[in-house]
Design an enzyme around this catalytic site. Structure first.
Site, PDB file in Angstrom:
ATOM      1  N   ASP A   1     -10.359 -13.615   2.980  1.00  0.00           N
ATOM      2  CA  ASP A   1     -10.585 -14.635   1.326  1.00  0.00           C
ATOM      3  C   ASP A   1     -10.479 -13.535   0.477  1.00  0.00           C
ATOM      4  O   ASP A   1     -10.103 -11.877   1.027  1.00  0.00           O
ATOM      5  CB  ASP A   1     -12.409 -14.530   1.555  1.00  0.00           C
ATOM      6  CG  ASP A   1     -12.431 -15.074   0.203  1.00  0.00           C
ATOM      7  OD1 ASP A   1     -12.296 -15.474  -0.465  1.00  0.00           O
ATOM      8  OD2 ASP A   1     -13.954 -16.222   0.128  1.00  0.00           O
TER       9      ASP A   1
HETATM   10  C1  BGC Z   1     -13.049 -17.852  -3.111  1.00  0.00           C
HETATM   11  C2  BGC Z   1     -12.407 -18.989  -2.083  1.00  0.00           C
HETATM   12  C3  BGC Z   1     -11.192 -19.251  -2.806  1.00  0.00           C
HETATM   13  C4  BGC Z   1     -10.138 -17.482  -3.275  1.00  0.00           C
HETATM   14  C5  BGC Z   1      -9.291 -17.679  -3.431  1.00  0.00           C
HETATM   15  C6  BGC Z   1     -12.262 -16.817  -3.227  1.00  0.00           C
HETATM   16  O1  BGC Z   1     -13.082 -15.942  -4.309  1.00  0.00           O
HETATM   17  O2  BGC Z   1     -13.841 -16.677  -2.104  1.00  0.00           O
HETATM   18  O3  BGC Z   1     -12.740 -19.738  -1.872  1.00  0.00           O
HETATM   19  O4  BGC Z   1     -10.237 -19.533  -1.422  1.00  0.00           O
HETATM   20  O5  BGC Z   1     -11.321 -16.957  -3.828  1.00  0.00           O
HETATM   21  O6  BGC Z   1      -9.700 -18.505  -5.024  1.00  0.00           O
END
Ligand code: BGC
Length: 924
Positions: A703
């Site tokens: 993530d």
């Molecule tokens: C989230 C993800 C997301 C990523 C990119 C993170 O803050 O937890 O689910 O895909 O950001 O935006």
């Protein structure tokens, strides 16, 4: 060359159908719904205007040209008159009490203040109309869990009294819930009808009104159990903690808990949902052959209008030595639309091996195995978990070992978990010690490390040669230096200049060296409810995960995601950052809206449907968040303490289905830890279970700016890419400048020190290249497809063309960008893009002049990555150059900027950016 056509009208129609089919009707007394033609309707509640298309955070940031609100859709419906005077009262009130977006990331309130209604107002409305609709809205999301408070999980006093007053006064009152996931329903006895309509994306209003008017008969079913109180959920006491979240309820999540131990605590059972018509479901045949059980069901529409019905098959396993829930969903199916009197036959087939339970303590004599303990496996069929009736018995004479695996991801922290014991009136909860880790995971990891191969120098091979079968992938990768390998495991973002502007990340060809080797940059974008492009590019906003799952219609979801796949092709996105498939462990989780259900089978099936749809057109999705991402509070530090059995039967199950049956090739790990190890470094999960057991051969990404560690005694941090690669999490998301190691990761140092091997890096590089080889990015590199998608039926604004080649000008600190070519006429936007070395707060200085009079006002607003920034209001300057300085925050190194000129008359010379305060995600 292949051709792709996206029909926007088909896309809209599919989404609208999904919204209608996902609506769950919980109550419908006095034939409140559907609204009959010619009826006058009084609409209460501000959500009629402020419809929530989705929850908040990354999963909700789709820029959309238009969201049809329920009010708009009602107004456009022939045969429905709205109570105009009530509407006017609301319009005036909403104007005086505008929607509060809150401030910044995760700052939007869970709900908006509601208008207080007087008895007089309600009485007058009842006189003027036949039916009342009350809209209740809620949002929540990433970094923002719900709380068990009024305005979030509970109704506010004003909402309570609104429902009470209207329900007392009108015979027909329908409460319509525009919410991300279930909320407290203590008030459910008051209104005559209740409809969960979730968050339906841009077609939310149209699909909802189809149900309200009866154009579509509701057929959605709850994917979560609605209990009387939040306290009834066994996970509530262990939810939201700061460091450790202990999963004491074990496999007894949702209905698995309630149907076993606490039936009386249920208000609306899992799988429940009413219709405007009635059905009979009669088992026609049952049988078993070679362990495959088949149940055929005749579903007949016995009512007066068209409709669809969902049948659900649950297994009741013997308790055995392991203990089991009273019900587990093993199959479901949905009819097509049946006319009154029409009958359809559904066939549910299920291998008995799917009934297996995981023995994580050796109680059956077969530790680390999926087993069928001896006894009777009763299958129950119905239209919700509670009403399901026994239809078939499958006997297992003696214990069968279905799959022998090995211990992985077991807990190290001692805790007690639930196990059923037989009481006088059913099962009682007993807490028993959970088996702890018994293997030496480090020793095992060291033995299993891949063989290292040396750097061979440049043989002139490119990835094209691998594609053409001229050279093996390994031989190609042996040409990558250690620095190249350290670079390829970095994803670039957000808003990488190498891929579609405004998207979450580029990966693969993220340096000039790597692109010279013929590795294109592939692109990923949020997800899951549409394509997020932060520079403002419009995209389709899809219904949320809970809604899609509530349709129980996998074919529909598959068709819808084929459209999303085409839209991804249009925007050059190779993998969507979705489906979101964590289990709804507790109703307070802020991201439940992105996820499907408390049940792993529904979760797995819905993820498979989405993948199938996208795979039809050669793009894919990224399963997230792997695994046990079940609360947002303290999400970077929370350690989920959970048994291996609960992981395998509940939290990993949907992912397993999506990998094995859905052929997933991309997965995102979580911010937090499972049993002491942050999932971005969790070797047992990312290598042993995912790849060795399930056969996954795609990419695993972290993530965004996740922490990593290698074992539970090591503190996690954001630079530990060595631990990430060791676990076979292939990509660190995200880094500004992968080629210069701008995030100071430890890959190079660990390689030099010998704790990380070149073999491990090569293994991840191979995973990444294998993914890229199958992507549309590679098709474009090879000239197989130029990336064009013909779009039919899209209006001009939504159909804006993307400049895929925006040039990002690199700026030294304090450097200016000339604005002499900017068109400053009224309403014009000047677009440019800059890359800076440091993220953080910048002083922005604009130099401008104007011949207009002294009191003339010429506002100029700076948008950074589509987020409104400072407004510089210039007055007339008598033709003299003047400067104004304001501040802007750059979260990214690469910034897409827009200057909006609200009124013409200004000459602008240049704009300068000077760093005031640097901020880095690596320390944040
Ligand atoms: C989230 C993800 C997301 C990523 C990119 C993170 O803050 O937890 O689910 O895909 O950001 O935006």
């Amino acid at each position: 060359m292949k051709t792709y056509t996206l029909n926007w009208d088909t896309y809209k129609q599919l989404a609208r159908t999904a919204v209608a089919e996902g609506a769950v009707l919980l109550k419908n007394e006095h034939a409140t719904l559907p609204i009959q033609a010619g009826t006058t309707v009084s609409v209460f509640g501000r959500s009629q205007f402020n419809y929530y298309k989705s929850g908040t955070g990354s999963g909700g940031m789709v820029n959309v040209s238009h969201v049809t609100s329920p009010l708009e859709a009602l107004q456009a419906t022939e045969g429905v008159q709205l109570n105009a005077s009530l509407l006017e009262t609301y319009e005036t009130w909403v104007e005086a009490n505008p929607f509060d977006q809150g401030v910044g990331w995760a700052g939007e309130p869970w709900s908006q203040p509601e208008m207080e209604v007087t008895d007089e107002l309600v009485t007058a409305a009842a006189k003027a109309s036949d039916v009342a609709l009350i809209f209740i809205g809620r949002t929540a999301g990433e970094d923002r869990d719900n709380t068990a408070d009024p305005g979030s999980y509970l109704l506010t006093d004003i909402e309570q009294s609104l429902i009470e007053k209207v329900s007392k006064t009108f015979t027909k009152t329908a409460v319509v819930l525009n919410v991300g996931n279930i909320i407290d329903m203590d008030w459910a006895h008051q209104p005559s009808a209740i409809l969960y309509t979730w968050q339906g994306g841009m077609e939310g209003g149209t699909g909802l009104v189809d149900v309200l008017t009866g154009a579509v008969t509701p057929s959605g079913k709850l994917t979560d159990t609605i209990a009387k109180s939040i306290e009834d959920y066994p996970s509530t006491k262990n939810f939201g903690h700061a460091d450790k979240g202990i999963y004491q309820e074990d496999i007894y999540v949702g209905y698995r808990y309630f149907e076993t131990f606490a039936k009386d605590a249920v208000l609306y059972p899992f799988g429940f949902g009413l219709s405007y018509t009635t059905f009979t479901t009669d088992v026609a045949t049952t049988g078993e052959q070679d362990g495959m059980i088949t149940v055929t069901v005749d579903v007949t529409n016995t009512g007066a209008v068209d409709g669809k019905e969902v049948v659900q098959l649950y297994v009741e396993k013997p308790q055995g030595t392991l203990g089991n829930p009273a019900r587990s969903l093993v199959a479901f199916d949905k009819t097509d639309t049946l006319a009154p009197g029409e009958r359809a036959t559904l066939t549910l087939s299920i291998p008995a091996t799917d009934f297996a339970s995981y023995d994580d303590n050796g109680a059956t004599g077969h530790v680390s195995s999926f087993v069928l303990e001896a006894g009777t496996y009763e299958l129950h069929l119905g239209t919700d978990v509670r009403s399901a009736r026994p239809v078939f018995t499958y006997n297992v004479d003696s214990l069968q070992v279905i799959e022998t695996l090995s211990e992985n991801m077991a807990p190290v922290t001692p805790f007690d978990r639930i196990k059923p014991v037989v009481g006088e009136h059913g099962y009682l909860v007993e807490y028993v010690p959970t088996p702890l880790r018994a293997v030496d995971v480090e020793a095992r990891y060291l033995v299993e490390r891949p063989v290292t191969r040396d750097y061979v120098g440049d043989n002139g091979f490119t990835l094209k040669d691998v594609y053409a079968g001229k050279v093996e992938l390994d031989a190609f990768l042996d040409q990558l230096t250690d620095e190249d390998l350290a670079c390829i495991v970095r994803g670039q973002g957000m808003n990488s200049p190498r891929v579609t502007p405004g998207t979450a990340a580029a990966f693969g060809g993220v340096s000039d060296r790597l692109t010279d080797l013929g590795i294109p940059a592939a692109c990923c974008a949020d997800g899951p409810s549409g394509i997020r492009m932060d520079i403002g590019t419009k995209a389709f906003a899809l219904p949320n995960g809970t809604l899609l799952a509530s349709t129980f219609n996998v074919e529909l979801v598959e068709d819808l995601f084929e459209m999303t796949g085409l839209e991804m092709r249009k925007n050059r996105v190779d993998t969507l950052l979705g489906p979101g498939m964590n289990i709804h462990r507790n109703p307070l989780n802020g991201r439940n809206f992105e996820y499907f259900s408390e049940d792993p089978h529904v979760t797995g099936k819905m993820a498979i449907a989405q993948l199938n749809g996208m795979h039809r057109v050669g793009v894919t999705g990224t399963l997230k968040h792997f695994s046990a991402n079940n609360q947002e509070a303290h999400r970077h530090d929370i350690d989920s303490i959970v048994s291996e059995r609960a992981l395998r039967e509940i939290y990993l199950k949907g992912f397993e289905m999506a990998v094995k049956e859905g052929k997933a090739t991309s997965i995102m790990t979580t911010y937090g830890a499972v049993n002491g190890v942050w999932t971005a470094g969790l070797y047992d999960q990312n290598t042993r279970i995912l790849r060795d057991e399930w056969g996954f051969d795609g990419i695993v990404m972290t993530d965004w700016w996740a922490k990593v560690n290698h074992h539970e005694d090591e503190p996690a941090n954001r630079q530990n890419t060595a631990a990430m690669v060791q676990s076979q999490n292939d990509l660190y998301m995200v880094v500004d400048r992968p080629d210069t190691n701008s995030f100071d990761d430890n890959t190079g140092a660990a390689l030099a020190a010998g704790s990380l091997t070149r073999g491990e890096l090569l293994r991840s590089a191979a995973n990444i290249c294998r993914f890229v080889l199958q992507s549309p990015a590679m098709e474009r590199e090879l000239g197989i497809h130029d990336g064009t998608v013909e779009v039919i039926g899209l209006d001009e604004e939504a159909g804006q063309a993307i400049d895929f080649d925006v040039t990002y000008r690199h700026l030294e600190n304090g450097e200016s960008v000339s604005l002499s070519d900017a068109d400053t006429s009224t309403g014009n936007t000047h677009v440019f893009a800059v890359s800076v070395d440091e993220t953080g707060t910048y002083d922005v200085t604009i130099t401008a002049k104007s011949d207009a009079g002294e009191l003339a006002q010429m506002p100029v607003t700076l948008f950074a990555n589509n987020i409104p920034g400072p407004t510089f209001t210039f007055n007339g300057t008598d033709g003299e150059w003047v400067t104004q300085t304001k501040q802007v925050f750059f979260l990214n190194q690469h910034n897409y900027l827009q200057l909006y000129f609200a009124l013409g008359g200004l000459d602008v010379k240049d704009i300068t950016f000077t760093l005031v305060d640097s901020f880095s995600m690596k320390n944040g």
